[in-house]
Design an enzyme around this catalytic site. Structure first.
Site, mmCIF file in Angstrom:
data_model
loop_
_atom_site.group_PDB
_atom_site.id
_atom_site.type_symbol
_atom_site.label_atom_id
_atom_site.label_comp_id
_atom_site.label_asym_id
_atom_site.label_seq_id
_atom_site.Cartn_x
_atom_site.Cartn_y
_atom_site.Cartn_z
ATOM 1 C CG ASN A 92 -8.214 -5.995 -7.444
ATOM 2 O OD1 ASN A 92 -8.531 -7.135 -8.047
ATOM 3 N ND2 ASN A 92 -7.082 -5.973 -6.946
ATOM 4 C CD GLU B 190 -5.510 -3.533 3.669
ATOM 5 O OE1 GLU B 190 -5.846 -4.729 3.494
ATOM 6 O OE2 GLU B 190 -5.717 -2.522 2.885
ATOM 7 C CD GLU C 4 -7.515 -7.563 -4.367
ATOM 8 O OE1 GLU C 4 -7.830 -6.646 -3.626
ATOM 9 O OE2 GLU C 4 -6.500 -7.724 -4.847
ATOM 10 C CG HIS D 121 -0.705 -8.752 -4.355
ATOM 11 N ND1 HIS D 121 -2.207 -9.387 -4.665
ATOM 12 C CD2 HIS D 121 -1.062 -7.740 -3.495
ATOM 13 C CE1 HIS D 121 -2.995 -8.431 -3.852
ATOM 14 N NE2 HIS D 121 -2.371 -7.458 -3.334
ATOM 15 C CD GLU E 137 -5.203 -3.058 -6.084
ATOM 16 O OE1 GLU E 137 -4.466 -2.461 -5.408
ATOM 17 O OE2 GLU E 137 -6.348 -3.343 -5.747
ATOM 18 N NE ARG F 244 -5.649 -11.865 -7.774
ATOM 19 C CZ ARG F 244 -5.655 -10.692 -7.174
ATOM 20 N NH1 ARG F 244 -6.443 -10.163 -6.457
ATOM 21 N NH2 ARG F 244 -4.491 -10.037 -7.675
ATOM 22 C CE1 TYR G 79 -10.073 -3.660 -3.231
ATOM 23 C CE2 TYR G 79 -11.468 -4.375 -1.301
ATOM 24 C CZ TYR G 79 -10.347 -4.572 -2.222
ATOM 25 O OH TYR G 79 -9.629 -5.653 -2.158
HETATM 26 C C1 GBH Z 1 -6.086 -3.899 -2.801
HETATM 27 O O1 GBH Z 1 -5.928 -2.709 -3.279
HETATM 28 C C2 GBH Z 1 -4.775 -4.877 -2.601
HETATM 29 O O2 GBH Z 1 -4.935 -5.710 -3.651
HETATM 30 C C3 GBH Z 1 -5.062 -5.760 -1.328
HETATM 31 O O3 GBH Z 1 -3.806 -6.455 -1.220
HETATM 32 C C4 GBH Z 1 -5.669 -4.926 -0.267
HETATM 33 O O4 GBH Z 1 -5.592 -5.736 0.940
HETATM 34 C C5 GBH Z 1 -7.043 -4.615 -0.572
HETATM 35 O O5 GBH Z 1 -7.011 -3.844 -1.626
HETATM 36 C C6 GBH Z 1 -7.886 -3.783 0.650
HETATM 37 O O6 GBH Z 1 -7.044 -2.515 0.827
HETATM 38 O O7 GBH Z 1 -4.456 5.394 1.983
HETATM 39 O O8 GBH Z 1 -6.039 6.938 1.164
HETATM 40 O O9 GBH Z 1 -4.388 6.554 -0.157
HETATM 41 C C7 GBH Z 1 -7.186 -1.814 -3.071
HETATM 42 C C8 GBH Z 1 -6.956 -0.436 -3.656
HETATM 43 C C9 GBH Z 1 -6.382 1.650 -3.325
HETATM 44 C C10 GBH Z 1 -6.927 0.564 -1.517
HETATM 45 C C11 GBH Z 1 -5.503 2.715 -2.635
HETATM 46 C C12 GBH Z 1 -6.115 1.483 -0.583
HETATM 47 C C13 GBH Z 1 -5.384 3.552 -0.447
HETATM 48 C C14 GBH Z 1 -5.965 4.936 -0.099
HETATM 49 N N1 GBH Z 1 -6.309 0.369 -2.778
HETATM 50 N N2 GBH Z 1 -6.141 2.596 -1.227
HETATM 51 S S1 GBH Z 1 -4.888 5.989 0.661
#
Ligand code: GBH
Length: 487
Positions: free
Chosen positions: A312, A443, A392, A125, A170, A80, A314
Site C-alpha cells: 500500500n 476513513e 492500495e 483489516h 498494514e 479487494r 500513497y
Molecule cells: C490505508 O492506510 C488503509 O489501509 C485504508 O483502510 C485507508 O482508508 C487508506 O489507507 C486511506 O487512509 O494521521 O498523520 O498520523 C494508509 C496508510 C498511514 C494513512 C498513516 C494515514 C495517518 C497519518 N496510513 N496515516 S497521521
C-alpha cells in the site's frame, strides 16, 4: 519536459479496487455479529472526527447487488475486500461460528464470480473481535493461535472461491497507531517504543502460521496465493549529496517497511533495526532490547512465508538526519508529545514535505508520484525481486462534494505511469494495481470527512446511493486499454 511512457502491463495484470469491512459494511450488530475494537472505539467520545461511527457505514452488508454493479461499471478484473472477524466468529474463537456471517461472504463471493470479478480477500483489516482485545489482544501471544484458527476456518469455508489471500493489512498501523499512539482502535497510548514491538512480533508470527496452514492444508487443492500487505511512504533524502540524509531516508524505509518485510522475506529483523532499538533501550537503562527476539526455529518458520509482496502506498516525504535527542530526555516526554514528535523523529530523522507537491483532502497525503517507482525498486532490490501486487494507492478530497474529481484522474494517471516505468524500464515484477477506494467510506479516525472513493455515497439519502465520480470513466479507460498512456 518528461515524456510519458507508452506501453503495456502483463496480459494477466490484476486491475482492482478496494474496501475494508469496517469502513463499508455497517450491520454492526446484524445476525449475531460480535463487536470489534472499532465498534467500541467509534462509540467512545471524540475518538472519531464528528463522532462518526461505522454502524451503518455504506450498508454493504445489505447491498451486495449494488456493490457488484458498481464494480462491473468500473470494469475491474479484481476486487479487494476484507472479512470482519467478529462477524464470522463473534467471540473471536472457533468455539462459536456465526453461520449468518459466513453466509454474507459466500454470497458476496458468488456474486463477484458470477460477474467475472476475482476476489482478493484480506483476513484482517483492523477490526479485531473486542472479545480478544479483552484478553490483551495482540499483546497476548495466544493471539497467534486464535488468528491461525480463524484463517484455517476461512480457507476451509471460502477458499475454493478465493485465489488471492492477504493475512494482515498494514501491520505497522495496528502496532503503532493501535498500541503506540492510540489514534486507532483499541486506542492505547503507550508511546512508540514499548508495546508496538510486542504487537508487531505477534503479528509476524500469526501471519507466518496462517501462511503455513494454507501451504500445508489448502494450497494443493485451492491453488491460491497468500501473503501480507505492508504500507510505506517513500523517503527521499532532503539533500542527496549529504550522506547522512541519504542514510536517514533509507533508515526510515528500513524501519517502516523492513520491520515486517525483513523477517518475512529475508529472515529476522534487519541489523539496523536490531542495533538501533537495542542501543536506545540500553541507553534508557533497560537491560534488554525492547525489540523481541525470534528464536532460530521461529526465524526459519517466518522466513519465506510470502507468495507475493502486497504494497500500500500513497505519498512521500523528504528526510533529514537528526541526531537523536538524549534518550533519557526523550523518555521523559509524555507519550502524547511523542505522538507529535512521531515514530520517525524518535528514530533520528526529521520529515519535510516538498512545498511543490500538491495538497489533497488528507493532511498526510501529498502528491509525489516518483516515490512509488523508487519504492518499487527498493522492494525489488531488498527483498529478492518478488512479484508485487499494489494493494492500495489513491487520493482523497474533503469538503463540498464535486463529482468532477479531476484531481483524482491526475493522481491515478501520474502514479500508474510510474508503476509502468518500474515494470517496463526497471524490471520490477508488478502483477497488479489496486485503487483505494471503491466508494467513499469511513476513513477511520477522520470519519466520513475524507473521501477516497470512485463513487460518492450520498449519506443524506437513507438508501445511501453510490454516485459515480468522473474518475470512474478515467479508471475504466485505463483498464480497458490494458496499458497506460496519456489520454
Ligand atoms: C490505508 O492506510 C488503509 O489501509 C485504508 O483502510 C485507508 O482508508 C487508506 O489507507 C486511506 O487512509 O494521521 O498523520 O498520523 C494508509 C496508510 C498511514 C494513512 C498513516 C494515514 C495517518 C497519518 N496510513 N496515516 S497521521
Amino acid at each position: 519536459m518528461k515524456k510519458m511512457l507508452y506501453g503495456h502491463f502483463r496480459e494477466d495484470f490484476m486491475w482492482s479496487t478496494a474496501s475494508s469491512a469496517y469502513q463499508i459494511e455497517g450491520g454492526w450488530r446484524a445476525d449475531g455479529k460480535g463487536l470489534s475494537i472499532w465498534d467500541k472505539f467509534a462509540h467512545s467520545p471524540s475518538r472519531i472526527l464528528n463522532d462518526d461511527v461505522g454502524d451503518i457505514a455504506c450498508d454493504s452488508y445489505n447491498k451486495i447487488e449494488e456493490d457488484v454493479a458498481i464494480l462491473k461499471q468500473l470494469k475491474v478484473s479484481h476486487y479487494r475486500f476484507s472479512i470482519s472477524w467478529p462477524r464470522v466468529l463473534p467471540d473471536g474463537t472457533i468455539n462459536h461460528i456465526n453461520e449468518a456471517g459466513i453466509n454474507y461472504y459466500q454470497k458476496l463471493l458468488n456474486a463477484l464470480l458470477a460477474a467475472n470479478i476475482q476476489p482478493q480477500v484480506t483476513l484482517y483489516h483492523w477490526d479485531l473481535p473486542q472479545a480478544i482485545e479483552d484478553y490483551g489482544g495482540f499483546l497476548n501471544d495466544s493471539f497467534v493461535k486464535l488468528f491461525r484458527d480463524y484463517a484455517d476456518l476461512m480457507f476451509d469455508r471460502l477458499g475454493s472461491k478465493v485465489k488471492i489471500w492477504i493475512t494482515f493489512n498494514e501491520p505497522i498501523m495496528v502496532a503503532n497507531h493501535g498500541y503506540g499512539f492510540g489514534g486507532f482502535a483499541p486506542g492505547i497510548n503507550s508511546g512508540p517504543d514499548t508495546l508496538p514491538y510486542i504487537v508487531g512480533h505477534n503479528l509476524i508470527k500469526a501471519h507466518a502460521e496462517a501462511w503455513h496452514v494454507y501451504n500445508d492444508k489448502y494450497r494443493a487443492k485451492q491453488n491460491g496465493k497468500i501473503s501480507i500487505t505492508l504500507n510505506s511512504d517513500w523517503s527521499e533524502p532532503r539533500n542527496p549529496y549529504r550522506q547522512e540524509d541519504y542514510d536517514a531516508a533509507r533508515r526510515v524505509v528500513e524501519f517502516y517497511l523492513g520491520w515486517f518485510a525483513h523477517p518475512i522475506f529475508n529472515g529476522d529483523y534487519s541489523e539496523i533495526v536490531k542495533t538501533r532499538i537495542r542501543d536506545r533501550s540500553l541507553a534508557l537503562h533497560f537491560n534488554f532490547s525492547r525489540l523481541p527476539e525470534f528464536t532460530p526455529e521461529e526465524i526459519k518458520r517466518v522466513k519465506g512465508t510470502h507468495d507475493f509482496f502486497g504494497l500500500n502506498h500513497y505519498t512521500s516525504s523528504h528526510l533529514k538526519n537528526k541526531y537523536l535527542l538524549d534518550p533519557l530526555l526523550m523518555s521523559s516526554f509524555s507519550s502524547s508529545l511523542c505522538t507529535l514528535l512521531n515514530f520517525v523523529l524518535c528514530r533520528g530523522v526529521v520529515t519535510v514535505s516538498d512545498r511543490v507537491w500538491l495538497d489533497t483532502g488528507s493532511v498526510w497525503l501529498k502528491v509525489a508520484p516518483f516515490g512509488l517507482r523508487k519504492l518499487l525498486n527498493f522492494i525489488k532490490e531488498q527483498y529478492g525481486n518478488p512479484p508485487i501486487i499494489i494493494t492500495e494507492n489513491g487520493v482523497s478530497e474533503k469538503g463540498t462534494v464535486d463529482l468532477n474529481d479531476v484531481h483524482r484522474n491526475y493522481y491515478y494517471e501520474k502514479y500508474i505511469n510510474q508503476v509502468l516505468k518500474a515494470y517496463l524500464l526497471d524490471g520490477v515484477d508488478v502483477r497488479g494495481y489496486t485503487a483505494w477506494s471503491l466508494m467513499d467510506n469511513l476513513e477511520w479516525a477522520a470519519g466520513f470527512s475524507e473521501r477516497f472513493g470512485f463513487f460518492y455515497v450520498n449519506r443524506s439519502d437513507p438508501n445511501l446511493p453510490r454516485v459515480p465520480k468522473n474518475s470512474v470513466n478515467f479508471y475504466t479507460k485505463v483498464i480497458k486499454s490494458k496499458h497506460y498512456s496519456q489520454p
